[in-house]
Design an enzyme around this catalytic site. Structure first.
Site, PDB file in Angstrom:
ATOM      1  CG  HIS A   1      20.372 -25.638 -16.346  1.00  0.00           C
ATOM      2  ND1 HIS A   1      19.483 -24.600 -16.306  1.00  0.00           N
ATOM      3  CD2 HIS A   1      20.152 -26.274 -17.509  1.00  0.00           C
ATOM      4  CE1 HIS A   1      18.737 -24.627 -17.401  1.00  0.00           C
ATOM      5  NE2 HIS A   1      19.129 -25.629 -18.158  1.00  0.00           N
TER       6      HIS A   1
ATOM      7  CG  ASP B   1      19.248 -28.681 -10.858  1.00  0.00           C
ATOM      8  OD1 ASP B   1      18.388 -29.532 -11.155  1.00  0.00           O
ATOM      9  OD2 ASP B   1      19.688 -27.853 -11.672  1.00  0.00           O
TER      10      ASP B   1
ATOM     11  CE  LYS C   1      15.716 -31.212 -17.607  1.00  0.00           C
ATOM     12  NZ  LYS C   1      16.025 -30.844 -18.988  1.00  0.00           N
TER      13      LYS C   1
ATOM     14  CD  GLN D   1      19.695 -33.603 -17.150  1.00  0.00           C
ATOM     15  OE1 GLN D   1      19.397 -34.760 -17.427  1.00  0.00           O
ATOM     16  NE2 GLN D   1      19.429 -32.595 -17.965  1.00  0.00           N
TER      17      GLN D   1
ATOM     18  CB  CYS E   1      21.067 -23.786 -20.018  1.00  0.00           C
ATOM     19  SG  CYS E   1      19.840 -23.599 -21.303  1.00  0.00           S
TER      20      CYS E   1
HETATM   21  N1  7TS Z   1      18.933 -28.086 -14.049  1.00  0.00           N
HETATM   22  C1  7TS Z   1      19.543 -28.980 -14.830  1.00  0.00           C
HETATM   23  C2  7TS Z   1      20.718 -29.758 -14.309  1.00  0.00           C
HETATM   24  C3  7TS Z   1      19.069 -29.187 -16.127  1.00  0.00           C
HETATM   25  O1  7TS Z   1      19.672 -30.083 -16.913  1.00  0.00           O
HETATM   26  C4  7TS Z   1      17.953 -28.439 -16.586  1.00  0.00           C
HETATM   27  C5  7TS Z   1      17.462 -28.543 -17.990  1.00  0.00           C
HETATM   28  C6  7TS Z   1      17.354 -27.547 -15.705  1.00  0.00           C
HETATM   29  C7  7TS Z   1      17.875 -27.382 -14.444  1.00  0.00           C
HETATM   30  C8  7TS Z   1      16.143 -26.769 -16.076  1.00  0.00           C
HETATM   31  O2  7TS Z   1      15.080 -27.643 -16.241  1.00  0.00           O
HETATM   32  P1  7TS Z   1      13.695 -27.099 -16.805  1.00  0.00           P
HETATM   33  O3  7TS Z   1      12.797 -28.282 -16.806  1.00  0.00           O
HETATM   34  O4  7TS Z   1      13.272 -26.022 -15.902  1.00  0.00           O
HETATM   35  O5  7TS Z   1      13.984 -26.593 -18.191  1.00  0.00           O
HETATM   36  N2  7TS Z   1      18.420 -28.953 -18.903  1.00  0.00           N
HETATM   37  C9  7TS Z   1      18.294 -28.933 -20.254  1.00  0.00           C
HETATM   38  C10 7TS Z   1      19.266 -29.442 -21.082  1.00  0.00           C
HETATM   39  O6  7TS Z   1      20.328 -29.929 -20.708  1.00  0.00           O
HETATM   40  N3  7TS Z   1      18.871 -29.288 -22.356  1.00  0.00           N
HETATM   41  O7  7TS Z   1      17.669 -28.685 -22.358  1.00  0.00           O
HETATM   42  C11 7TS Z   1      17.286 -28.459 -21.050  1.00  0.00           C
END
Ligand code: 7TS
Length: 412
Positions: free
Chosen positions: A124, A201, A227, A204, A367
């Site tokens: 990401h 990370d 999440k 997910q 992303c």
């Molecule tokens: N890393 C991964 C693997 C992710 O899927 C996401 C968010 C992030 C980092 C960032 O997370 P956040 O909570 O800081 O936003 N992924 C997604 C997605 O797949 N669709 O919307 C956000």
């Protein structure tokens, strides 16, 4: 698993009233954000109704209760990740902020000119941009582990990029596009053998599988509360205590200090050194409630259900002409994340046409633009599943996906 749907106001309204507002919405975008159960909303309500004061400051009992609620939430996260101590948990806003914290503190302090940082191509943007920045400022090189385009997995040969020049390896546990689960323990062992630290990370993986930072060999891990059914605006970083203690602070300000003079400061102990300003205590309490909730559902039950639905979806999609699954075609290897394209129908049109049928999926680059460029598919559609999704919802999606080409004016 469908019994859990009544725990969620959104699904309860849909299931009981097919509410006009939601009109029977089929929610298949949990990888972007999960839905929240009452228990999380009530925990936050309870905090603000009965314990609200600025934590970590007041010497009166209400503030002490707020502090206890906040620190109890930290302990819940620590146990969830099997951290050795709650001191190893820093609350952040989300995974993005967590990875920025690690890059800007550990990264800036330990990466120098000529060094290398290794990430994977499936990251990401939140796990690429902070490292691009560190490498740019420090004159270091960012290297990518590429994936096999068919399996979505990193081939053995790529790991030779981890060398004594590597200072940091930062890889996602589960890809938000391919659904691939990376062999973190193996990568961490390689990183450590070469004198590098392992950053994970966990955005997910933490909602779907049991994550044990010690078993994974992680030095750092970042995750988001939203999440895994928690509130938006709260996440956590796990860091090994000796690393956190040696790191400079990230943000500077209230409550992260030991002592301040006109010309300098000394820092509070870990983890408070990394939590400047008034903390998001209500959100931390909500995140802890979400963790307890998904633990009561059982992560082993969650992953099994996600896999069963993903297999149903992948196998169904294989039978629909012109549908291409991006990454592994084995539904048990996708962590509930099924990304696809349909020949001749733009992913944004897929999402719009499905939205007209009250199905919420995500379309675009997710992303992960470097991954899209590498795979030659700059945009895709993605359905992501969780324990509250049903076989009926998967079947409805399949039925509608089979109509997409017809609705777009194609004859077959
Ligand atoms: N890393 C991964 C693997 C992710 O899927 C996401 C968010 C992030 C980092 C960032 O997370 P956040 O909570 O800081 O936003 N992924 C997604 C997605 O797949 N669709 O919307 C956000």
């Amino acid at each position: 698993m469908n019994k859990y749907r009544k725990d969620f106001p959104l699904f309860k309204a849909i299931d009981e009233h097919n509410s006009a507002e939601n009109n029977g919405l089929v929610y298949l975008d949990t990888a972007a954000t999960a839905q929240r159960p009452y228990i999380v909303l009530n925990a936050m309500d309870h905090f603000y109704a009965t314990q609200n004061a600025n934590p970590l400051r007041g010497i009166y009992s209400l503030s002490e209760r707020a502090t206890k609620a906040y620190e109890d939430a930290r302990e819940t996260v620590a146990k969830f990740l099997n951290a050795a101590s709650p001191k190893e948990i820093i609350f952040t806003r989300n995974t993005s902020e967590g990875l920025n914290l690690i890059a800007n503190t550990y990264g800036m302090a330990n990466v120098n000119a000529g060094d290398e940082v290794v990430v994977s191509i499936m990251e990401h943007h939140s796990n690429i941009l902070p490292w691009q920045y560190v490498c740019e400022v420090k004159g270091a090189t960012l290297k990518y582990l590429y994936v096999d385009k068919e399996t979505g997995e990193i081939p053995e040969s790529e790991y030779s990029k981890i060398t004594p020049k590597t200072k940091i390896v930062s890889v996602t546990h589960v890809s938000n596009v391919l659904g691939t689960t990376n062999p973190i323990r193996k990568i961490a062992d390689l990183a450590h053998k070469n004198g590098a630290v392992m950053v994970v990370d966990g955005a997910q993986s933490t909602p779907h599988v049991k994550v044990d930072v010690q078993a994974l060999g992680a030095d750092f891990l970042a995750m988001s509360g939203h999440k895994l059914c928690g509130p938006m605006g709260i996440g956590a970083v796990y860091g090994k205590l000796e690393l956190l203690e040696a790191m400079p602070p990230f943000l500077r300000g209230g409550e992260m200090i030991e002592y301040v003079t006109e010309t300098g400061a000394t820092w509070a102990e870990v983890p408070h050194k990394f939590e400047a300003g008034t903390v998001s205590a209500g959100d931390a309490v909500g995140m802890a409630a979400a963790i307890r909730y998904i633990q009561s559902v059982g992560l082993e039950n969650i992953v099994q259900h996600d896999n069963e639905l993903a297999v149903r979806l992948v196998e169904g999609m294989k039978k629909i002409p012109h549908v291409n699954i991006i990454g592994n075609k084995d539904g048990t290897k996708r962590c509930g994340i099924v990304t696809f394209t349909v020949d001749g129908v733009h992913p944004h049109d897929i999402a719009t046409l499905l939205s007209d049928e009250n199905i919420a999926i995500r379309a675009g680059h997710h992303c992960a633009q470097p991954l899209g460029a590498y795979l030659g598919v700059p945009a895709t559609a993605r359905a992501s599943l969780y324990f509250y999704n049903t076989e009926e919802e998967v079947d409805l999606l399949l039925e509608k996906v089979s109509m997409l080409r017809k609705w777009s004016g194609y004859k077959d």
